[in-house]
Scaffold this motif. Structure first.
Motif, mmCIF file in Angstrom:
data_model
loop_
_atom_site.group_PDB
_atom_site.id
_atom_site.type_symbol
_atom_site.label_atom_id
_atom_site.label_comp_id
_atom_site.label_asym_id
_atom_site.label_seq_id
_atom_site.Cartn_x
_atom_site.Cartn_y
_atom_site.Cartn_z
ATOM 1 N N UNK A 544 0.847 -1.191 0.000
ATOM 2 C CA UNK A 544 0.000 0.000 0.000
ATOM 3 C C UNK A 544 0.883 1.242 0.000
ATOM 4 N N UNK A 545 0.250 2.409 -0.170
ATOM 5 C CA UNK A 545 1.018 3.628 -0.435
ATOM 6 C C UNK A 545 0.667 4.749 0.529
ATOM 7 N N UNK A 546 1.621 5.672 0.661
ATOM 8 C CA UNK A 546 1.406 6.947 1.345
ATOM 9 C C UNK A 546 1.745 8.061 0.364
ATOM 10 N N UNK A 547 0.959 9.124 0.390
ATOM 11 C CA UNK A 547 1.246 10.325 -0.390
ATOM 12 C C UNK A 547 1.329 11.484 0.598
ATOM 13 N N UNK A 548 2.429 12.205 0.590
ATOM 14 C CA UNK A 548 2.633 13.275 1.564
ATOM 15 C C UNK A 548 3.336 14.460 0.912
ATOM 16 N N UNK A 549 3.128 15.626 1.470
ATOM 17 C CA UNK A 549 3.748 16.832 0.928
ATOM 18 C C UNK A 549 5.083 17.081 1.618
ATOM 19 N N UNK A 550 5.871 16.030 1.775
ATOM 20 C CA UNK A 550 7.107 16.114 2.544
ATOM 21 C C UNK A 550 8.346 16.126 1.683
ATOM 22 N N UNK A 551 9.476 15.823 2.309
ATOM 23 C CA UNK A 551 10.748 15.809 1.590
ATOM 24 C C UNK A 551 11.492 14.491 1.714
ATOM 25 N N UNK A 552 10.969 13.567 2.489
ATOM 26 C CA UNK A 552 11.650 12.294 2.677
ATOM 27 C C UNK A 552 10.648 11.152 2.497
ATOM 28 N N UNK A 553 11.031 10.148 1.740
ATOM 29 C CA UNK A 553 10.139 9.004 1.518
ATOM 30 C C UNK A 553 10.907 7.698 1.509
#
Length: 908
Positions: A544-553
């Motif tokens: 499954x996935x995460x979508x975030x407005x961040x800088x590290x994945x």
């Protein structure tokens, strides 16, 4: 070469309005006219050297080398940089304050006065890394999460309150205020620093280092600064210069402007990819070009923030009219704004139209060519165009996907198509939540988070997210029920302007309620998934996935159960919450259905640039004045914390958060001679791009890990484990967490993920921590071997501290990330670099013994010999380069670490 007499005064007077200031004038340097084309970031460094010219740590040839740089655009000269201030967040700040407290004990034990240990530079610590998304998608989430944060972190916060009242030059921004980099941008950063000297005021460029790699965000304000390890930061605030080589400076020319529908996030992900491909590790990047005139400062901050992702030391923007506009908007005084303009122009730091400085290398981008994109699924530099996301997701699973009957039916019912063919079907399972049955498929989005300093500093993308949410709600769309949604802004100003624009109710309607002011999801504080979803993912080993407005994945960072993580702009985060799947092409397939059952496409709800611009106009100076008027006061929880008034800290043996670290407890007044390493064992053989998340994980603590076992032994239940980051003040937790990431792969074992190794000569498989403790009991030193880019990612001092506490004396890698290499030296671990060999070419199995010759006679960059003794008795000699790069670093290493050197220096 310039000739600079050490005793000559370079001080000049700058009159601004009715006030006069003193400053060190670059124009007074001999041949100063030849410095006109020097990159502006190097002009800041030159001023720093000139101001600290003492014929000891800074000499005339150091300044001459800055001018000579123009001839070669490169230098091998070591210089000493002294930033005027230090910025910390609590994850990295707490262990720094723990070290300061321990240093007071050590100085007192060795005959000095505890009060000698104080920051000499201004230090600000912002508590922003401790709030977790436990509650979400309701109007009480913020209060619930704050209450849980205070309950979990009471010991840590009491300790920081003690530090706040005990140490000089040390301020704490309490929890619930904002993310340190956004607070720095909106309030702490000054662009031009003022310092009283008797009856005069001395001014200079605002410079800093921070204990978080995204300190570079402040570069957008014309402030030169970057992330360092907590160890380096402690030394800087204790008066030690930061040793560095004069950097190469890569110029990045921006022209044109962004097209309709393209965000600053799309721009930064494009820039990250371009610079990663060019190769800028260890270099400065300086942005220039007339395209800057149309680039708002918040967009610049988005680009500067992600300098660690493109590998640069910093991503510097010069001062110009936009800088002044932003300083004014965010509430800086008219006097300060006028000073910034006058000083920048007097020192040649002002950006003029047509400026073309001399750079080591250049590349350029027409911003009009940027397209919508994300980055993922595991690295921030892996840019993927929006239309290609389904293919990229499928490729990341190393197979092509044929949809199951159920997932295909779901997509077709919603008007969509998905990737076809061939190797394995998508996993699909049913789960029940709140009395309703749903299907969860591989590729479904289970986390959608508007979070992180990178984007929540930027009103244009936050307003765009709100406007998209408004259009979606009006169409009758809703977030997929399996998506955990959250809004964690970087400052309270964000919620002020979203409320003023009337957009907060629409975000909340889609589940994006305020959950806290802090980093949350981007650093692994995403909190638990709802039990039915977590159970479905765990039992079916789903991707499954995460979508975030961040800088590290990086893998294992966002959530232990989420394998695929994607960086995106805030409006795209909302869009993926609506879609609920990475298997849908949002550029051509419907995102959902409206109230009449008709398909709705992303283009139907995407806000226009004009609408976004009109919303951004609602952001006013009054909002910043209001939110920063009492920035250091804190709420009633913070103010209720009572602490003792003592010069040394009263360590509590039963504390699970704050423990007296062992680093200085046995040190003497003089260092022991450095000896060669004989007969070391391999603790781990690691591959390329091993990050500090792999070495010293953030996020949750697994119940069956060594750290979990330790906490349970103290009677702490799993629900109260909190996170690794929150427990960085306890070395017992952190050394057990070192190399314990669930996704780390030790090549000494086949097909095993997680912090495991093999102990020799027994050959038994065990945790890395358990093996290290056995080796320590046996008196055997340890070595870690790794591939390229060892230690990439966040600046994390415990990646080095944990390494030394496990008994690792040396790391041998193909290449290093700058901060981690420095941190290893700062803790007394020698970083070595393969010259022509690699771990693979040496066919290391893990049962070898290694001896490292030449450590007893070191010099910076020296070639050393590693003798590999194999199990059959044969020996092989391998040449490696010592990556102690400067004489200062060598001194620190010979003392057993930088803080050991500082203690002994104080006692002198």
């Amino acid at each position: 070469m310039m000739s600079i007499p050490v005793n000559k005064s370079y001080i000049d007077t700058l009159k601004v309005g009715q006030k006069s200031y003193l400053y060190y004038s670059l124009a007074k340097l001999a041949d100063a006219k030849n410095m006109a084309n020097l990159p502006k970031s190097l002009k800041v460094l030159t001023e720093n050297l000139l101001r600290n010219l003492d014929d000891d740590t800074v000499t005339a040839p150091d300044i001459s080398a800055m001018n000579d740089w123009l001839d070669t655009a490169a230098s091998s000269r070591e210089i000493a940089f002294r930033p005027v201030r230090v910025l910390m967040q609590d994850f990295t700040g707490v262990p720094a304050v723990v070290d300061l407290a321990a240093m007071r004990d050590a100085v007192q034990r060795l005959g000095g006065k505890a009060e000698q240990v104080n920051p000499l530079s201004a230090v600000d610590l912002v508590i922003d890394h401790s709030v977790m998304v436990d509650d979400f998608a309701n109007g009480h989430a913020f209060e619930v999460n704050v209450d849980m944060e205070m309950q979990r972190n009471g010991e840590r916060y009491a300790f920081l309150r003690w530090g706040q009242q005990t140490f000089d030059n040390f301020r704490v921004v309490p929890p619930g205020t904002g993310i340190c980099h956004q607070v720095n941008l909106e309030y702490l950063g000054q662009t031009v620093w003022q310092q009283a000297q008797g009856d005069d005021i001395m001014v200079c460029p605002d410079t800093l280092v921070g204990t978080d790699s995204h300190t570079t965000m402040i570069n957008a304000l014309g402030v030169l600064g970057w992330g360092v390890g907590g160890i380096e930061a402690e030394a800087a605030m204790l008066g030690q210069p930061i040793s560095m080589l004069i950097p190469e400076v890569v110029g990045f020319k921006l022209t044109g402007q962004l097209r309709e529908g393209i965000t600053a996030t799309d721009l930064v992900l494009t820039v990250v990819k371009m610079l990663r491909d060019r190769g800028v590790v260890g270099k400065f990047v300086e942005f220039y070009g007339d395209g800057l005139a149309s680039l708002p400062l918040a967009d610049r901050a988005t680009i500067a923030n992600m300098a660690p992702e493109y590998g640069a030391t910093c991503g510097f923007f010069p001062v110009d009219e936009e800088t002044l506009r932003y300083l004014t908007l965010t509430g800086r005084s008219t006097e300060q704004v006028d000073l910034v303009e006058a000083y920048s122009k007097a020192q040649g730091l002002w950006r003029n139209s047509g400026d073309e400085p001399t750079f080591s290398d250049t590349l350029s981008l027409d911003m009009g060519t940027v397209v919508a994109c994300l980055a993922g699924p595991k690295r921030p530099q892996d840019r993927v165009e929006l239309s290609q996301v389904p293919s990229a997701y499928n490729l990341s699973r190393q197979l092509h996907i044929e949809p199951t009957e159920r997932s295909q039916e779901r997509l077709e019912n919603e008007g969509g198509q998905t990737a076809v063919a061939v190797k394995k079907s998508l996993t699909s399972t049913e789960f029940c939540m709140n009395g309703e049955n749903y299907h969860l498929d591989d590729g479904d989005v289970v986390i959608a988070a508007i979070t992180s300093c990178t984007n929540t500093s930027n009103p244009s993308v936050l307003m765009a997210a709100g406007l998209l949410a408004k259009a979606a709600v009006e169409k009758g769309l809703s977030s997929a029920p399996w998506v955990k949604t959250s809004l964690a802004p970087g400052s309270k100003v964000v919620t002020d302007y979203l409320i003023k624009a009337g957009l907060m109710p629409y975000l909340e309607k889609l589940g994006f309620y305020l959950v806290g002011y802090g980093c949350t999801t981007c650093i692994g504080n995403s909190g638990p998934l709802p039990d039915p979803i977590a159970e479905a993912v765990r039992e079916n080993d789903m991707s499954v996935a995460a979508v975030l407005s961040g800088n590290r994945n990086f893998e294992g960072r966002i959530h232990p159960l989420v394998k695929s993580n994607w960086l995106a702009s805030p409006p795209l985060v909302v869009a993926y919450a609506l879609s609920g799947s990475m298997n849908r092409d949002l550029t051509s397939e419907p995102i959902g259905k409206d109230k009449q059952g008709q398909p709705v496409y992303l283009a139907d709800i995407w806000p226009s640039q004009q609408a976004v611009a009109e919303a951004v106009q609602l952001v006013t100076q009054d909002m910043f004045h209001k939110e920063y008027a009492a920035v250091f006061d804190g709420d009633e929880h913070w103010q209720a914390i009572e602490v003792e008034q003592t010069a040394t800290f009263n360590w509590q043996d039963d504390s699970s958060y704050i423990q007296h670290p062992p680093f200085f407890q046995t040190m003497g007044k003089t260092p022991e001679p450095v000896a060669d390493i004989e007969g070391a064992r391999l603790l781990a053989i690691l591959g390329d791009s091993v990050t500090t998340d792999h070495i010293s994980p953030a996020g949750s603590i697994k119940a069956d890990s060594p750290a979990g076992d330790y906490l349970r032994s103290l009677g702490i239940e799993e629900k109260d484990f909190n996170s690794y980051g929150s427990r960085r003040g306890n070395h017992e937790v952190m050394m057990r967490g070192t190399f314990a990431n669930i996704r780390i792969r030790n090549k000494m074992l086949e097909n095993v993920e997680g912090g495991e190794t093999r102990h020799y000569p027994s050959g038994e498989q065990c945790s890395i921590y358990d093996a290290a403790m056995r080796y320590q009991a046996e008196g055997v030193p340890l070595v870690v071997v790794a591939g390229k880019e060892y230690g990439t990612g966040s600046s994390r001092d415990w990646a080095a501290k944990g390494t030394i506490l496990l008994g690792v004396r040396a790391v041998i890698a193909e290449s290093y990330e700058r901060i981690h290499r420095s941190n290893l030296i700062g803790m007394g671990v020698v970083p070595l670099e393969f010259i022509s060999d690699t771990p693979d070419s040496l066919a290391l199995k893990g049962n070898e013994r290694l001896s490292i010759k030449g450590l007893n006679n070191l010099s910076p960059g020296k070639t050393l010999t590693v003798v590999i003794e194999r199990e059959d008795g044969t020996e092989q000699e391998v040449k490696v380069k010592c990556r102690i790069d400067t004489s200062n670093e060598l001194t620190y290493y010979q003392h057993g670490g930088i803080l050991h050197y500082v203690i002994r220096h104080m006692l002198e």
